[in-house]
Design an enzyme around this catalytic site. Sequence first.
Site, PDB file in Angstrom:
ATOM      1  N   PHE A   4       0.876  -1.179   0.000  1.00 47.81           N
ATOM      2  CA  PHE A   4       0.000   0.000   0.000  1.00 47.81           C
ATOM      3  C   PHE A   4       0.908   1.222   0.000  1.00 47.81           C
ATOM      4  O   PHE A   4       1.668   1.432   0.956  1.00 47.81           O
ATOM      5  CB  PHE A   4      -0.834  -0.077   1.280  1.00 47.81           C
TER       6      PHE A   4
ATOM      7  N   LEU B 169       0.958   4.964   0.056  1.00 47.59           N
ATOM      8  CA  LEU B 169       0.295   6.256   0.259  1.00 47.59           C
ATOM      9  C   LEU B 169       1.293   7.313   0.744  1.00 47.59           C
ATOM     10  O   LEU B 169       1.366   8.407   0.190  1.00 47.59           O
ATOM     11  CB  LEU B 169      -0.835   6.087   1.300  1.00 47.59           C
TER      12      LEU B 169
ATOM     13  N   GLY C  38       1.987  12.284   5.264  1.00 44.17           N
ATOM     14  CA  GLY C  38       1.945  11.123   6.166  1.00 44.17           C
ATOM     15  C   GLY C  38       0.604  11.117   6.858  1.00 44.17           C
ATOM     16  O   GLY C  38      -0.378  10.558   6.359  1.00 44.17           O
TER      17      GLY C  38
ATOM     18  N   PHE D 255       8.588   4.629   3.374  1.00 47.58           N
ATOM     19  CA  PHE D 255       8.188   3.725   4.471  1.00 47.58           C
ATOM     20  C   PHE D 255       7.176   2.679   4.004  1.00 47.58           C
ATOM     21  O   PHE D 255       6.252   2.331   4.753  1.00 47.58           O
ATOM     22  CB  PHE D 255       7.557   4.500   5.630  1.00 47.58           C
TER      23      PHE D 255
ATOM     24  N   HIS E 267      11.796  -7.884  34.188  1.00 46.17           N
ATOM     25  CA  HIS E 267      13.001  -8.663  33.883  1.00 46.17           C
ATOM     26  C   HIS E 267      14.280  -8.024  34.451  1.00 46.17           C
ATOM     27  O   HIS E 267      15.364  -8.616  34.347  1.00 46.17           O
ATOM     28  CB  HIS E 267      13.166  -8.842  32.369  1.00 46.17           C
ATOM     29  N   GLY E 268      14.192  -6.802  34.975  1.00 45.33           N
ATOM     30  CA  GLY E 268      15.396  -6.142  35.514  1.00 45.33           C
ATOM     31  C   GLY E 268      16.438  -5.949  34.423  1.00 45.33           C
ATOM     32  O   GLY E 268      16.094  -5.688  33.263  1.00 45.33           O
TER      33      GLY E 268
ATOM     34  N   GLU F  22      -0.447   3.418  10.408  1.00 45.13           N
ATOM     35  CA  GLU F  22      -1.904   3.306  10.215  1.00 45.13           C
ATOM     36  C   GLU F  22      -2.649   4.358  11.054  1.00 45.13           C
ATOM     37  O   GLU F  22      -3.706   4.103  11.608  1.00 45.13           O
ATOM     38  CB  GLU F  22      -2.389   1.871  10.471  1.00 45.13           C
TER      39      GLU F  22
END
Length: 379
Positions: free
Chosen positions: A119, A121, A127, A152, A336-337, A361
């Site tokens: 896609f 655009l 943007g 992008f 998790h540190g 999006e």
Amino acid sequence: MHDAEFADVLDSVRRFVRTKVVPREDEIEDTDAIPADLRRAAAEMGLFGYTLPVAYGGLGANLSQDVQLAFELGYTTPAFRSMFGTNNGIAGQVLVNSGTDEQKQRWLPELAEGAIASFALTEAEAGSDPSGLTTRATRDGDGYIVSGAKRFITNAPLADLFVVFARTDPAARGTRGISVFLIESGRDGVRVGPKDRKMGQAGAWTAEVLFDEVAVPASALVGGQEGAGFGAAMRSLVRGRVHIAAICVGMADRLLAESVAHAKSARQGGQPIGEFQLVQAMLAEIQTGAYAGRAMVSEAARSYDSGADQRIGPSAAKLFCSEMVGRAADLAVQVHGGLGYMHGIAVERMYRDARLFRIYEGTSEIQKLIIGRALIRDN
Ligand SMILES: Cc1cc2nc3c(=O)[nH]c(=O)nc-3n(C[C@H](O)[C@H](O)[C@H](O)COP(=O)(O)OP(=O)(O)OC[C@H]3O[C@@H](n4cnc5c(N)ncnc54)[C@H](O)[C@@H]3O)c2cc1C
């Protein structure tokens, strides 16, 4: 899709994601690619066209079914779903919603088999607001000449087909005068730049795409109608937002699973860190966000499918879930540190991967504008 058939698909996708894709996540991260055998298996399962109509070779999932699949797909690296995400979402839905029967016949069966549509655009100054779009499609005999630069663009290096937005009426202001074209990647004048070096989501590729005086026949104009491009893009993006929100919920589920497992096994002061109530509070916050997101996405999809709400619900779900998973990833790293800051630990990777959901999006700010504008206009 009928309920029984859908239950089978959902079960296969769940098992495939957890037993075949999750164990390959480090490989996907390190090689920045989806292994060919996983791509083949995804195509065989029908994942390249699961939302495309059955009449054109797809599985015909409605949005309520799409989000249940996305809850499962979100559990692993988002690069896996990105490979077929543009077919089922932003690019494919333009064809489904706005293509002529001839255009659907030409492309949808091929996409459902595993070809890839992108896609196109976004441009440097178009943007969040496509009204700045400068790609031009100028009439030339029976066809058009397309020139411009897109950036992008997801799956551009893999694409067989570009769904390209271009201005056909330079005199029309804003988003009027934008049309959408189907342009094969092999056409003369189509050039795809090197893949972008991104923060996260390794294995999913984006690139710039240049259209240098690309000649296309009149049959490339989607729906055979000039000026319908902006509407087609918005319609496709609305549906895509609910899907992305569901992917965020799936990722939050995974972040929770990783965090609970770590909290139960890692020890400090001779006891599992999961015994500490402040650690439990972080787990509770991830769990609550994922639960709220799941409920919201399910409701947004139901209202979308019934036609009751195709505006506020999708934006609200995308806004909430993309912000929610960002917070969940942050908390998961905290649980998790120091380990959570190290490459090779799943939550470190997901922390980077999650950041994109608030940007593409439609950014979080754009979702707020859509919701706010609809509230003022409709009440
Ligand atoms: C990995 C990745 C994949 C992508 N894939 C695709 C793709 O396949 N196809 C495609 O066409 N595009 C794609 N995009 C582009 C993406 O949709 C845009 O990046 C996004 O919509 C934001 O546009 P922008 O980058 O131009 O930022 P901008 O629009 O310049 O936004 C910058 C900031 O300004 C804010 N802002 C902008 N306008 C307003 C306003 N009116 N009011 C308040 N705040 C505002 C934004 O919220 C943001 O915070 C992709 C992007 C990325 C990073």
